[in-house]
Write a protein that holds these residues in place. Structure first.
Motif, PDB file in Angstrom:
ATOM      1  N   ALA A 120      -7.113  55.158   9.979  1.00  0.00           N
ATOM      2  CA  ALA A 120      -7.218  54.461   8.672  1.00  0.00           C
ATOM      3  C   ALA A 120      -5.851  53.883   8.428  1.00  0.00           C
ATOM      4  N   LYS A 121      -4.846  54.753   8.669  1.00  0.00           N
ATOM      5  CA  LYS A 121      -3.485  54.031   8.510  1.00  0.00           C
ATOM      6  C   LYS A 121      -3.124  52.865   9.159  1.00  0.00           C
ATOM      7  N   GLU A 122      -3.572  52.752  10.606  1.00  0.00           N
ATOM      8  CA  GLU A 122      -3.510  51.554  11.358  1.00  0.00           C
ATOM      9  C   GLU A 122      -4.192  50.557  10.824  1.00  0.00           C
ATOM     10  N   PHE A 158      -7.113  40.637  10.545  1.00  0.00           N
ATOM     11  CA  PHE A 158      -8.285  41.161   9.838  1.00  0.00           C
ATOM     12  C   PHE A 158      -9.402  41.669  10.859  1.00  0.00           C
ATOM     13  N   ALA A 159      -9.446  41.087  11.952  1.00  0.00           N
ATOM     14  CA  ALA A 159     -10.492  41.434  12.867  1.00  0.00           C
ATOM     15  C   ALA A 159     -10.242  42.909  13.518  1.00  0.00           C
ATOM     16  N   ARG A 197     -12.246  46.407  13.003  1.00  0.00           N
ATOM     17  CA  ARG A 197     -12.468  47.351  14.030  1.00  0.00           C
ATOM     18  C   ARG A 197     -12.129  48.800  14.164  1.00  0.00           C
ATOM     19  N   LEU A 198     -11.000  48.909  12.960  1.00  0.00           N
ATOM     20  CA  LEU A 198     -10.321  50.382  13.069  1.00  0.00           C
ATOM     21  C   LEU A 198     -10.821  50.903  11.623  1.00  0.00           C
ATOM     22  N   GLU A 199     -11.359  50.042  10.694  1.00  0.00           N
ATOM     23  CA  GLU A 199     -11.889  50.893   9.326  1.00  0.00           C
ATOM     24  C   GLU A 199     -13.040  51.133   9.165  1.00  0.00           C
ATOM     25  N   ASP A 200     -13.346  52.248   8.941  1.00  0.00           N
ATOM     26  CA  ASP A 200     -14.531  53.086   8.640  1.00  0.00           C
ATOM     27  C   ASP A 200     -15.148  52.978   7.122  1.00  0.00           C
ATOM     28  N   ASP A 201     -14.447  52.894   6.245  1.00  0.00           N
ATOM     29  CA  ASP A 201     -14.675  53.101   4.871  1.00  0.00           C
ATOM     30  C   ASP A 201     -15.360  51.594   4.433  1.00  0.00           C
ATOM     31  N   PRO A 202     -16.352  51.882   3.847  1.00  0.00           N
ATOM     32  CA  PRO A 202     -17.239  50.657   3.405  1.00  0.00           C
ATOM     33  C   PRO A 202     -16.650  49.694   2.307  1.00  0.00           C
TER      34      PRO A 202
END
Length: 173
Positions: free
Chosen positions: A32-34, A58-59, A63-68
């Motif tokens: 999440a930090k990345e 942004f892409a 790819r890394l972000e899970d939070d909607p």
């Protein structure tokens, strides 16, 4: 080199330092930090008009972000990049993806309405009244939704809805 490591002005450097400090103390995982670091670099590139670099960042953040909710903001900013380039269809797709994750995002609703209003203006200038009416109706629909979420915002849109006769009374009060 990451964009955050090469900011040249004081404000950018200050923001980067503060963001890095917040990242270090946030109780969140490394992924999440990345994702946030890529998002931040994308925002910085976007502000500098480096749209290709912004989209790459942004892409990667996506790819890394899970939070909607966080993903919705990434999609929103991707829509902004395409809007800035006059790529209306791509912008609309990204704004809709943002809204699918966060339906309470009046900024995305407003930006969609602005695009439809612009397309309506273009159709009007060409004398394409059916297209003009369809685009203006879509603009009215999205501005109505945005105004319901943020009634003190979008005063020009409220005025247009009123003067064009496309707004309902409950939105214009």
């Amino acid at each position: 080199m990451a964009r955050s490591q090469r900011n040249d002005n004081f404000i950018d450097k200050s923001f980067t330092v503060m963001a890095d400090l917040i990242l270090k103390v946030l109780p969140t995982d490394r992924r999440a930090k990345e994702a946030f670091a890529y998002y931040r670099d994308g925002m910085s590139a976007q502000a500098d008009g480096e749209y290709a670099e912004a989209m790459e960042n942004f892409a990667e953040a996506l790819r890394l972000e899970d939070d909607p909710n966080d993903r919705s903001w990434i999609f929103y900013n991707m829509g902004l990049v395409h809007s800035s380039n006059g790529e209306h269809q791509q912008a609309l797709e990204y704004y809709e993806q943002a809204l699918a994750l966060n339906a309470r995002m009046p900024q995305a609703l407003n930006n969609i309405a602005v695009i439809y209003h612009h397309l309506g203006n273009q159709a009007e200038q060409k004398g394409e009244t059916d297209d003009m009416d369809r685009y203006y109706s879509q603009a009215a629909e999205y501005w109505t939704r945005a105004i319901r979420l943020a009634p003190n915002n979008y005063l020009e849109a409220q005025n247009w809805l009123k003067t064009s006769g496309r707004g309902s009374v409950d939105v214009l009060i």
